[in-house]
Every structure is written in structure tokens, then in C-alpha cells.
Design an enzyme around this catalytic site. Structure first.
Site, mmCIF file in Angstrom:
data_model
loop_
_atom_site.group_PDB
_atom_site.id
_atom_site.type_symbol
_atom_site.label_atom_id
_atom_site.label_comp_id
_atom_site.label_asym_id
_atom_site.label_seq_id
_atom_site.Cartn_x
_atom_site.Cartn_y
_atom_site.Cartn_z
ATOM 1 N N LYS A 1 0.965 -0.907 0.296
ATOM 2 C CA LYS A 1 0.362 -0.110 0.124
ATOM 3 C C LYS A 1 0.700 1.563 -0.377
ATOM 4 O O LYS A 1 0.344 2.494 -0.501
ATOM 5 C CB LYS A 1 -0.734 0.429 1.057
ATOM 6 C CG LYS A 1 -1.788 -1.149 1.132
ATOM 7 C CD LYS A 1 -2.702 -0.955 2.929
ATOM 8 C CE LYS A 1 -3.540 -2.329 3.446
ATOM 9 N NZ LYS A 1 -2.605 -3.089 3.089
ATOM 10 N N ALA B 1 -8.579 -6.671 0.107
ATOM 11 C CA ALA B 1 -8.034 -7.696 0.193
ATOM 12 C C ALA B 1 -8.088 -8.061 -1.150
ATOM 13 O O ALA B 1 -8.264 -7.225 -2.469
ATOM 14 C CB ALA B 1 -8.267 -8.947 1.373
ATOM 15 N N LYS C 1 -6.030 3.199 3.432
ATOM 16 C CA LYS C 1 -7.051 2.396 2.635
ATOM 17 C C LYS C 1 -7.854 3.310 2.127
ATOM 18 O O LYS C 1 -8.356 3.383 0.652
ATOM 19 C CB LYS C 1 -7.742 1.091 3.344
ATOM 20 C CG LYS C 1 -7.006 0.275 3.662
ATOM 21 C CD LYS C 1 -7.418 -1.350 4.226
ATOM 22 C CE LYS C 1 -6.449 -2.386 4.246
ATOM 23 N NZ LYS C 1 -7.465 -3.498 4.975
ATOM 24 N N GLU D 1 -1.009 -7.391 9.121
ATOM 25 C CA GLU D 1 0.096 -6.739 8.732
ATOM 26 C C GLU D 1 2.219 -7.247 10.011
ATOM 27 O O GLU D 1 1.851 -7.531 10.632
ATOM 28 C CB GLU D 1 0.557 -5.286 8.680
ATOM 29 C CG GLU D 1 -0.234 -4.096 7.713
ATOM 30 C CD GLU D 1 -0.464 -4.880 6.357
ATOM 31 O OE1 GLU D 1 0.805 -5.057 5.734
ATOM 32 O OE2 GLU D 1 -1.182 -4.155 5.920
ATOM 33 N N LEU E 1 -11.470 -8.037 -2.255
ATOM 34 C CA LEU E 1 -12.570 -7.780 -2.885
ATOM 35 C C LEU E 1 -12.294 -6.513 -3.557
ATOM 36 O O LEU E 1 -11.080 -5.826 -4.451
ATOM 37 C CB LEU E 1 -13.621 -7.145 -1.878
ATOM 38 C CG LEU E 1 -13.306 -8.186 -0.110
ATOM 39 C CD1 LEU E 1 -14.054 -6.608 0.386
ATOM 40 C CD2 LEU E 1 -14.906 -8.890 -1.071
ATOM 41 N N GLU F 1 -5.828 -3.340 -6.507
ATOM 42 C CA GLU F 1 -6.736 -3.548 -5.928
ATOM 43 C C GLU F 1 -6.464 -4.003 -5.066
ATOM 44 O O GLU F 1 -6.991 -4.044 -3.907
ATOM 45 C CB GLU F 1 -7.538 -4.532 -6.849
ATOM 46 C CG GLU F 1 -8.878 -4.795 -6.823
ATOM 47 C CD GLU F 1 -10.110 -4.144 -6.212
ATOM 48 O OE1 GLU F 1 -10.898 -3.367 -5.048
ATOM 49 O OE2 GLU F 1 -10.557 -4.310 -7.449
ATOM 50 N N VAL G 1 -6.782 -2.394 -0.301
ATOM 51 C CA VAL G 1 -7.861 -1.835 -0.258
ATOM 52 C C VAL G 1 -8.889 -3.833 -0.109
ATOM 53 O O VAL G 1 -9.396 -3.134 -0.876
ATOM 54 C CB VAL G 1 -8.483 -1.100 -0.749
ATOM 55 C CG1 VAL G 1 -10.511 -0.402 -0.028
ATOM 56 C CG2 VAL G 1 -7.705 0.121 -0.824
#
Length: 812
Positions: free
Chosen positions: A578, A610, A681, A666, A612, A605, A608
Site C-alpha cells: 500500500k 484484499a 485504505k 500486517e 474484494l 486492487e 483495499v
């Protein structure tokens, strides 16, 4: 009658020559002329010998001894002992003569073009005499013909021009006066009118065969080599290159001029004039059909017949406002180059007449520059013309095909394919016949360009994706497993050949241009070279493979800092990390800009939600004209797991440790629990929605005591245990209101916030279990009932699947 020519690889040694004899023994060659080259590599060694002697290097003697031994060994390997004497004596005699010539060169310190031609002519003379003797001993009665007595040329040594009328007459007379059915002649060599030995240039054995074929008006000319015909591209560069079954004379000529070394360009002209078909066949696969070259191909082929290239090219550009409207500039440029015998490969001129650009062989660049500088000295000094611009390390890639002229959009497809892969074009040329489209580009890009074009025009069955993965831990390992499992499915159903060509972790890095074996990648990685991020990135750029994708499955800031280097080289970036997308807005915007400028997807993608489709859904809304009014979300699978499992009975620290052990957090859980990860996110979503926002613009109502942020991760767990009463009070306060604790992120009216909230039972967030995430998009189209994306938002498997999905998006 037929004419067969066997090249250097076909007669490289005794074993290969026996294969030639097996071919010639076939009934269809009962009456034929056989043309042979020197033993493989001998011509180059003879040139080196003459050059060494002219420079006073006595090493030429050692080379001569090695050459003599090779020819004697070849003769002994072919001939019965009882018939060797005459042939060996002839070999010795010719090497004595060759040694005398080289000694003269050594003493004079000079190698003239005429003497050089005389030296290299021994290669074909020696091989043809040995092969003729072997044929005789094998029952192939033949008559040896000295090509020098019947192929007549001018005295332009090394670049001899054939006198066809005289040559045709001499060949016809020579064959007519003999009762033999099989003739054997050396290729490449000829003589001028004064009977001095000359050569027909490199590849001249093909030309010799074509001259014989045209003179005798034979039924077919066969060129036997070490490949199964002319190919759609160089098979050394393009593994999927295939044989061209039928090709026209003009297509073959175009391909041969543009680097296809299967057939020497002048070969085609004599055969074409007489309408003689040319077959290109493989000595080592004699049953293979090969390629048939004829006036009109009998079998319809592709729109593009082949892709070829010329390397080691230099681009010369003559520019200046003083050229506009003034006749004669082009004439003077080409006269200057012709005066130095510089061959021009490609020409292009701007319609404004402001510049003329030509491509030449790099070996001629220095003398070309001197000649042009001299020719335009006055114009340069007076400022009418700029000094000649010279660009080395260039290549020319050409699409060739007779059918191109009847199909629109070929050039567009060509340049689109090159552009998508970040290949810059320096110059373009297309003949009025529309049989050839040529582009000049950097030599470093030529292999990639040929592969890209071959994929675009010939490999409609599949597209190849070359993936480099950095981060081979929990998520990275799952990703590799998923790719391995799906490779065959992707090939069969999406026509996608997905190969992992590089893997790295914090200690080691592994590369394989043909694809890493995913059955044993862990062992291979463990035994590979030490990891260096700089070397890893440099290798990706240097390999310059088409459709390259860099996949970052780390949380490392240093890795995120190199994305710009890859995007600017048209390497797609898929980031689970990220850090880049949540870095200062100027860097985020720069990366997006590079992605657009160099047509290299930058996808993240999994930043934010994982696996989805959160960012994808948001982007689809924006692209379709919708406007985001508000975003509300639970974006941390870790925090949702923790608060769904914490009931005040088991310690808060134990629940967090369970989440970490199960791979939901994390590497440093404080990024999750402190809200930093959720802040990143919601900021990424806000940015994707078009908002200029930084981390400091996001308010964070943190629930974690400040002391928990100090020290190591181990210290963090100890400190959490000390504050168990604080965590229990948070839980009890929510339970008292019949609410659940959820860490919620929101974005509305340009403002973003994150924090722990009490969620009542009527909220969309209330029934959110396990490690699930949920995102509510309130938009102009969804003003009251939001568009909802909900599902597992943490875990190695789902995160890997999200990264995998981004890789597939790159391919599309």
C-alpha cells in the site's frame, strides 16, 4: 534436372557430409548439379588467416595447420583407406599453395581485395574436391566442375557482378559436353575475364546454385541448410516461430534483405527471371516439407508472411532549414555515401524537406560521416545545415507480406503493439508496394519488438505474460501456488500463457527467461543468487521481455520507491504493497501519470479489501459518469476479526496474537490496530474518487494507548497486556448499548476519518463477522441505498487471489 546447394552447416564434418550423400542418392536426384559451400566456419578462419598475415602475426601459420588437419581428418573420415591417397595429396598441395600466398601477404604486410578473394576461395575448392571423392567412393559417379571456368564476373573483388549471358553459355556448354548425370561444383567462387579468382560475396554459394539453375532452366532449385525453411521470425529469438510453407519471390527477397539469413538475397533474382521454384530444406530433417518460393504461392498464408530484422545499424540524420525547397540535397547526400561504397538500408524524408534520414551498417558509419561532413562543409559552416547527426546501436524491424496492401490497419496494429510495450520508434519507412513496413528502433529493444510483433500477427492462439514476483512469503507463496494451479486453465480458456520469470524474497532472487519451474521454485530460489533490489529491477529492465509485469507482495517502502523506474520502461506494476498508493499525493499522481504515459498498468486492487473488488468497482462507477457522495467502510479484516472475537474473557492481546498467527495482520500489527492501515485504505479510495488528500488530512480516533506504539512488536504485546482493563472497558461500553465495536472509515465532502465506533443492530456493519470487510458507496445513482461490496478482507489466500486478478487485468 535439379540444382541442389548444401551450405556450410550441411558439410561441416564427415558425419554431415554422409547425410548429404544419403539425400543425393534419392531417385529424384539421378540427374542433378550439386553446389557445396566450404566446411562450416572455414571461410571466416581463412579471412582471419589473411588478416593476421597482413598484420605481421605469425599465428596465421597455426591457423593454417589447424585448417589443414580438419580437412585431412574429414577426408579420412569419409574415404576408404585404399582411395585416400589421391585426395589427401590434393589437400596437401592446395594448402602448400595457400601457405605460399599467406607468406607473401605476411612479407608485404598487405592484403588486397584480389588476394583476399584468392585466399577464401580455397574453402570451397577443398570441400568440393573432398565431397566429390567421397561421392565417387559411395557409388555416386560425378564430374567435378571448377566454377571459376564457367562463372564469369567483373574484377570488383568481393563484390563481383556476374556476366550472365557469357556465364549461361559456358554452363550450358560444360554440361552438354559431358555424359555424366551428377555434377559437383564449388559455390561462392568465380573468375573475371582475365581468369583471376573472384568471389560472389558472403552467401555466394546460394547465388552460384541459382546461376546454374537459371542457365540450365532446371525444374527446381533446392537450398539445403540447417533449418526447416524460411521462418516467420528468427527461432533463436521467437520460440513459437514457424516455417512458412509457401512464399513469393518478392516476399522472400524482402525477408532475406532484412536479416533472414536462410537465403542470400541475390539468389532469388536469376531463378525468378526463369520462373524456377526454390525449395529451402533441412539437411538434418530431409523429410520436412520446408519452404517453397515461387511466383504465386499455391497455399494461401497469413496477411503477414514474416518478421525480420537487421542489427548493428546506424542512423544518419541531415537536417536544416537551408534544405527546404532547394533541389539537389538528396542527390549530394547519396553521392557522398556512394562514393565511399556505403550501402543505404532505409531512407525516410520529412514532407517539409527539413530532414533526410538514412540507415546504414554500423561498420560504415565512420567513413559515411567523413564523406557527408566533407560534402556539406560549406552549408554546415554557414548554418544552413546542422552537423550530421549519427545514432549508433539501432536496429530495423520489418513486417513483410504481399497481402498487406489489400488489408487496412496493418501499420496501426504494428505500431500499437510496439507502443503498448514501450518500444520507441526512431524512423519509419514503407514502400509504395506496401509489401514491407520497416521501423528503426534501439538495438536493446529489437528482440522484444520481434516477439511482440510475432505475438500480434502470428500467435492469435495465446498471449504471453512474463511475471516477476518480489515477496515470496505467506501471500507470495499462495500467489505462486494459484498461478501454478491455473496455468493450464488460462492457456486453454483465456489463451494466456502466464509465466513466472523472476521470484525474489529478502535474501535471494531467481530468474529464468523461459519460466521458472513452479514444482520446485522454493529449492531453486534457496540456491539462487543473493537478493539486491537494484539488480532485480535492472535485470527486469535489461531482459526487456514483452508483456512484463512486476508484482510487489511486500510491505517494503524501498520496493515501492522503484515503481517509477519500471513504469517508465512500460513494465506493468501490480502492488499488494500500500505504500506507493498512500505516499504523498505528488508521488501517487506521478505514478498514475507514468502508467498512462507509458501504457503500463499500475494496479493495486488488494490495497483495499484484499481480494474484494473495491477499487475496481469504484473505478467503474467513476468511468461510467457516476459521482461519489460518501464512502463508509469497515476496511480492516484484522480489526474486524479482533473485535468479533474479543468478549472480555480472553485477553485482547491473545486475540490480536491469534489474528497475527492466522495471517490476518500486517507484519507489525500496530499498523492495523493503530488505524494507520485503515487511514491508508480510505485515502486510496478518496484519491481514486478524484480527491487530493494526504495522510495528515485524515482524522484518527485511535483506541490504542500511546505506550503501545513504543518499542518492538514483542514490547507491543507486553504493553497491551498491561492495558487489558482499557480494552475491556471499550467492549463493555458498547455491549451496554447493545452495540458492537467496529473500526469504521468514512469519506464525505472531501474529508476522511477513521475510528472505533459503537454499531447498533440496524446498521449494515453490525452483521459483519470474522475477518470480513464491507464498503458502502453512496453516489448520485445510489443516493440512499448504497452499492455494497462485502466479503473476506484479510487472509493470504484471498489477498493472493486479488493480486492474481490484477495480473489477469494486465493481460487484458
Amino acid at each position: 534436372m535439379k540444382v541442389l546447394k548444401f551450405g556450410g552447416s550441411s558439410v561441416a564434418n564427415a558425419e554431415n557430409i554422409k547425410k548429404v550423400a544419403a539425400i543425393v542418392k534419392k531417385p529424384e536426384y539421378q540427374k542433378a548439379v550439386i553446389i557445396v559451400s566450404a566446411l562450416g566456419g572455414v571461410t571466416d578462419l581463412l579471412i582471419q588467416t589473411g588478416s593476421a598475415a597482413s598484420h605481421g602475426l605469425e599465428s596465421y601459420k597455426e591457423t593454417l595447420l589447424q585448417l589443414e588437419k580438419r580437412h585431412i581428418d574429414t577426408a579420412k573420415g569419409l574415404l576408404p583407406v585404399t582411395t585416400q591417397s589421391s585426395c589427401l595429396s590434393s589437400i596437401k598441395q592446395q594448402f602448400n599453395e595457400l601457405e605460399d600466398i599467406c607468406e607473401g601477404v605476411f612479407r608485404l604486410g598487405e592484403l588486397s581485395a584480389r588476394t583476399k578473394d584468392r585466399i577464401v576461395s580455397f574453402g570451397e575448392l577443398l570441400s568440393s574436391k573432398i565431397i566429390a571423392a567421397f561421392f565417387q567412393s559411395a557409388g555416386l559417379n560425378n564430374q567435378w566442375i571448377d566454377s571459376r571456368t564457367i562463372i564469369k564476373t567483373n574484377s570488383n573483388y568481393g563484390f563481383a557482378t556476374v556476366y550472365f549471358e557469357l556465364t549461361n553459355q559456358l554452363i550450358q556448354e560444360k554440361i552438354a559436353e559431358s555424359s555424366a548425370l551428377l555434377f559437383l561444383a564449388p559455390g561462392f567462387i568465380s573468375s573475371d575475364i582475365e581468369n583471376h579468382t573472384t568471389t560472389l560475396g558472403r552467401g555466394g554459394s546460394d547465388y552460384t546454385a541459382s546461376i546454374f539453375a537459371a542457365a540450365l532452366k532446371v525444374e527446381g532449385l533446392e537450398i539445403w541448410t540447417d533449418v526447416t525453411g524460411m521462418m516467420t521470425a528468427d527461432p533463436r529469438w521467437v520460440p513459437n516461430a514457424r516455417t512458412i510453407p509457401n512464399i513469393s519471390y518478392r516476399e522472400a527477397m524482402e525477408l532475406s534483405h532484412f536479416g533472414a539469413k536462410v537465403i542470400y538475397p541475390p539468389t532469388i533474382q536469376p531463378a525468378m527471371q526463369k520462373g524456377i521454384s526454390i525449395s529451402v530444406k533441412n539437411t538434418f530433417e530431409p523429410e520436412a516439407a520446408g519452404s517453397l518460393i515461387e511466383a504465386i504461392p499455391q497455399i494461401a498464408g497469413d496477411i503477414i508472411t514474416g518478421i525480420s530484422s537487421i542489427n548493428h545499424v546506424t542512423l544518419l540524420s541531415l537536417e536544416g532549414s537551408g534544405m527546404v525547397g532547394i533541389p539537389g540535397f538528396s542527390k549530394r547526400l547519396f553521392e557522398a555515401l556512394a562514393g565511399e561504397k556505403v550501402n543505404v538500408i532505409l531512407i525516410t524524408q520529412s514532407s517539409s524537406e527539413h530532414s533526410i534520414c538514412v540507415a546504414i551498417n554500423t561498420v560504415d558509419a565512420e567513413k559515411a560521416k567523413r564523406a557527408v561532413d566533407t560534402a556539406f562543409d560549406y552549408e554546415v559552416k554557414t548554418g544552413k545545415v546542422e552537423p550530421l547527426k549519427v545514432e549508433h546501436d539501432q536496429s530495423i524491424v520489418a513486417l513483410v507480406g504481399d497481402k498487406m496492401k489489400s488489408h487496412t490497419g496493418i501499420a496501426g496494429r504494428m505500431f500499437n503493439a510496439l507502443g503498448r510495450n514501450g518500444i520507441n520508434i526512431r524512423a519509419i519507412a514503407q514502400g509504395s508496394s506496401e509489401r514491407n513496413i520497416s521501423a528503426v528502433l534501439a538495438y536493446s529493444d529489437v528482440k522484444k519488438a520481434v516477439n511482440v510483433l510475432h505475438e500480434a500477427f502470428f500467435e492469435s492462439t495465446h498471449k504471453q505474460l512474463n511475471v516477476y514476483i518480489i515477496g515470496a512469503g505467506n501471500v507470495g507463496g499462495k500467489l505462486i501456488e494459484q498461478i501454478k494451479q491455473q496455468q493450464q486453465y488460462l492457456l486453454e480458456n483465456l489463451n494466456l500463457q502466464l509465466r513466472i520469470t523472476g521470484i525474489a524474497n529478502s535474501r535471494k532472487m531467481l530468474f529464468n527467461e523461459d519460466g521458472i519451474n513452479l514444482d520446485q521454485w522454493k529449492d531453486s530460489l534457496a540456491q539462487s543468487e543473493a537478493m539486491s533490489l537494484t539488480n532485480f529491477i535492472t535485470t527486469i529492465i535489461h531482459k526487456n521481455l514483452r508483456n512484463s509485469v512486476f508484482v510487489d507482495v511486500t510491505a517494503n517502502a524501498e520496493v515501492a520507491s522503484v515503481y517509477h523506474k519500471l513504469l517508465s520502461k512500460s513494465v506493468a506494476v501490480v502492488a499488494c504493497n500500500k505504500i506507493a498508493a498512500s505516499s504523498p499525493f505528488v508521488n501517487y499522481r506521478h505514478l498514475k501519470s507514468l502508467s498512462k504515459e507509458f501504457n503500463a498498468p499500475f494496479l493495486f486492487e488488494t490495497n483495499v479489501g484484499a481480494g474484494l473488488p473495491v477499487i475496481g468497482t469504484l473505478n467503474d462507477l467513476i468511468k461510467s459518469g457516476d459521482k461519489i457522495n460518501k464512502i463508509q467502510a469497515v476496511l480492516s479484516g484484522t480489526l474486524n476479526f479482533v473485535f468479533n472475537n474479543y468478549d472480555g474473557k480472553t485477553s485482547f492481546a491473545a486475540v490480536v496474537k491469534q489474528a497475527q498467527d492466522e495471517g490476518y495482520t500486517e507484519p507489525d500489527p500496530r499498523l492495523d490496530l493503530g488505524g494507520t492501515d485503515v487511514m491508508r485504505k480510505i485515502m486510496i479510495l478518496a484519491r481514486e474518487a478524484g480527491e487530493i488528500i494526504e495522510m495528515e488530512n485524515i482524522s484518527n480516533n485511535s483506541f490504542l494507548p500511546e505506550s503501545c506504539f513504543e518499542g518492538t512488536v514483542a514490547d507491543f504485546y507486553i504493553e497491551m497486556a498491561k492495558h487489558e482493563a482499557h480494552f475491556k472497558s471499550l467492549y463493555e461500553a458498547a455491549a451496554k448499548e447493545n452495540c458492537k465495536l467496529k473500526f469504521v472509515a468514512s469519506f464525505e465532502d472531501g474529508k476522511a476519518a477513521v475510528g472505533l465506533q459503537h454499531i447498533p443492530s440496524n446498521s449494515d456493519f453490525y452483521h459483519l463477522y470474522g475477518k470480513d470487510n464491507i464498503v458502502l458507496f453512496y453516489t448520485q445513482r445510489y443516493p440512499e441505498q448504497p452499492l455494497v461490496v462485502k466479503g473476506a478482507g484479510a487472509g493470504a489466500d484471498v489477498t493472493a487471489s486479488g493480486v492474481f486478478a490484477d495480473i489477469i487485468r494486465v493481460a487484458r
